[in-house]
Motif scaffolding. Structure first.
Motif, PDB file in Angstrom:
ATOM      1  N   ASP A  34      69.279 -76.173  25.987  1.00  0.00           N
ATOM      2  CA  ASP A  34      68.401 -75.172  26.614  1.00  0.00           C
ATOM      3  C   ASP A  34      68.867 -73.744  26.324  1.00  0.00           C
ATOM      4  OD1 ASP A  34      66.244 -74.360  28.106  1.00  0.00           O
ATOM      5  OD2 ASP A  34      67.307 -74.485  30.024  1.00  0.00           O
ATOM      6  N   HIS A  51      64.495 -71.152  18.533  1.00  0.00           N
ATOM      7  CA  HIS A  51      64.414 -72.593  18.259  1.00  0.00           C
ATOM      8  C   HIS A  51      65.031 -72.916  16.896  1.00  0.00           C
ATOM      9  CE1 HIS A  51      62.255 -73.160  21.891  1.00  0.00           C
ATOM     10  NE2 HIS A  51      61.135 -72.580  21.496  1.00  0.00           N
ATOM     11  N   PHE A  78      62.732 -82.291  23.356  1.00  0.00           N
ATOM     12  CA  PHE A  78      61.369 -81.959  23.787  1.00  0.00           C
ATOM     13  C   PHE A  78      61.008 -82.880  24.947  1.00  0.00           C
ATOM     14  CE2 PHE A  78      56.773 -81.816  23.748  1.00  0.00           C
ATOM     15  CZ  PHE A  78      56.490 -80.515  23.357  1.00  0.00           C
ATOM     16  N   SER A  79      60.658 -82.281  26.083  1.00  0.00           N
ATOM     17  CA  SER A  79      60.381 -83.094  27.274  1.00  0.00           C
ATOM     18  C   SER A  79      58.886 -83.392  27.399  1.00  0.00           C
ATOM     19  CB  SER A  79      60.862 -82.361  28.534  1.00  0.00           C
ATOM     20  OG  SER A  79      59.972 -81.309  28.854  1.00  0.00           O
ATOM     21  N   ASN A  82      57.200 -80.314  28.271  1.00  0.00           N
ATOM     22  CA  ASN A  82      57.138 -79.193  27.324  1.00  0.00           C
ATOM     23  C   ASN A  82      55.766 -79.050  26.650  1.00  0.00           C
ATOM     24  OD1 ASN A  82      60.629 -79.520  26.328  1.00  0.00           O
ATOM     25  ND2 ASN A  82      59.728 -78.074  27.779  1.00  0.00           N
ATOM     26  N   ARG A  85      53.599 -75.876  27.306  1.00  0.00           N
ATOM     27  CA  ARG A  85      53.833 -74.568  26.669  1.00  0.00           C
ATOM     28  C   ARG A  85      52.657 -74.192  25.763  1.00  0.00           C
ATOM     29  NH1 ARG A  85      60.284 -73.972  25.582  1.00  0.00           N
ATOM     30  NH2 ARG A  85      60.919 -74.792  27.604  1.00  0.00           N
ATOM     31  N   VAL A  90      54.385 -75.216  20.886  1.00  0.00           N
ATOM     32  CA  VAL A  90      54.503 -76.676  20.751  1.00  0.00           C
ATOM     33  C   VAL A  90      54.429 -77.062  19.281  1.00  0.00           C
ATOM     34  CG1 VAL A  90      53.360 -78.883  21.231  1.00  0.00           C
ATOM     35  CG2 VAL A  90      53.649 -77.212  23.071  1.00  0.00           C
ATOM     36  N   SER A 210      66.050 -81.350  34.867  1.00  0.00           N
ATOM     37  CA  SER A 210      64.747 -81.233  34.197  1.00  0.00           C
ATOM     38  C   SER A 210      64.234 -82.569  33.644  1.00  0.00           C
ATOM     39  CB  SER A 210      64.819 -80.178  33.074  1.00  0.00           C
ATOM     40  OG  SER A 210      65.232 -78.938  33.587  1.00  0.00           O
TER      41      SER A 210
END
Ligand code: IPE
Ligand code: IPE
Ligand code: MG
Length: 258
Positions: A34, A51, A78-79, A82, A85, A90, A210
């Protein structure tokens, strides 16, 4: 007291740093990668640059973890949340994952790293799914570090999927309800045999999980650093391992006698 202080000091090397004990390594380390956005913002750069820098750091950390003798490294890339976003971010993240794999899988293979993916891979593009399968197939017999890349991963999503699979297997008689033990459930999770995390690292100064590895973190040691992920280094990984080696894990039992 004086004796233990002396023993501690005598273990230090010339730089005053306690060396890492190879006999007390965390077998399974998990990292929430993160802080990419904050790293970029601080430099007046677009988040995308953060990133990119984060992907470069991952390469170094995988090699360092392998060299240190860590058996499994699970990284959150990547959750399932996510997807909220902006579309542009993305799609940049998806192409970075693609680029990362195309550019690094060979090298990791040469380092004897076994690559696995955890998360709902069926929710990714067909091309990415193919690249993922190729990476897993190429490296499946490697015996060094197992790298688990969590992509489209959510701890709750993983548990929901496991429950659905268990129910289906009960219905077909593949598993008896009485055989649903903790070990059996672990085998239905994406992480399979790597279900116990020893050390969880979260950079970037946030203190939360998270939705990462909810089941697997049951007795993990947690370690946090304010450094953002693009500033993470093999030395910081070593600091985390050293801190882990100072912890006393009790697993609900009592302190061991000295
Ligand atoms: C982590 O960095 C990368 C992903 C979540 C994919 P962030 O993008 O969350 O960076 P911050 O938290 O906004 O700094
Ligand atoms: C967790 O970071 C997910 C990854 C690092 C891939 P987030 O940035 O998405 O988490 P929150 O939103 O700060 O909790
Ligand atoms: Mg974040």
């Amino acid at each position: 007291m004086l004796k233990s202080l002396f023993q501690k000091q005598s273990k230090q090397n010339n730089d005053g740093i306690v060396p890492i004990d190879p006999n007390n390594m965390p077998a399974h380390v998990a990292i929430i990668m993160d802080g990419n956005g904050r790293w970029a913002k601080r430099r007046g750069l677009p988040r995308t640059m953060g990133h990119r820098a984060g992907a470069d750091v991952l390469k170094k950390i995988v090699i360092a973890a392998n060299d240190m003798g860590i058996k499994a490294l699970t990284v959150y890339g990547f959750s399932t949340e996510n997807w909220k976003r902006p579309e542009q971010e993305v799609s940049l993240l998806m192409s970075l994952i693609r680029e990362y794999l195309l550019g690094n899988v060979r090298d990791m293979h040469e380092h004897n790293v076994r690559i696995r993916f955890i998360g709902f891979i069926g929710g990714l593009s067909d091309e990415l799914q193919r690249i993922i399968k190729d990476a897993e197939d190429l490296t499946m017999n490697n015996t060094g570090l197992t790298l688990q890349l969590a992509i489209n991963y959510g701890g709750r999503d993983e548990i929901v999927r496991a429950i659905k699979d268990i129910v289906a297997d009960v219905q077909t008689g593949t598993i008896e309800p009485g055989a649903i033990t903790e070990d059996a459930i672990s085998n239905y999770l994406f992480t399979k045999e790597f279900s116990n995390v020893d050390l969880l690292i979260r950079p970037s100064g946030d203190y939360r999980i998270s939705n990462f590895l909810l089941w697997q973190l049951a007795y993990a040691e947690f370690w946090f650093t304010d450094a953002n992920w693009p500033d993470f280094t093999p030395q910081i990984l070593e600091d985390a391992v050293r801190a882990f080696q100072q912890r006393e894990r009790r697993f609900g039992g009592l302190k061991t006698e000295e």
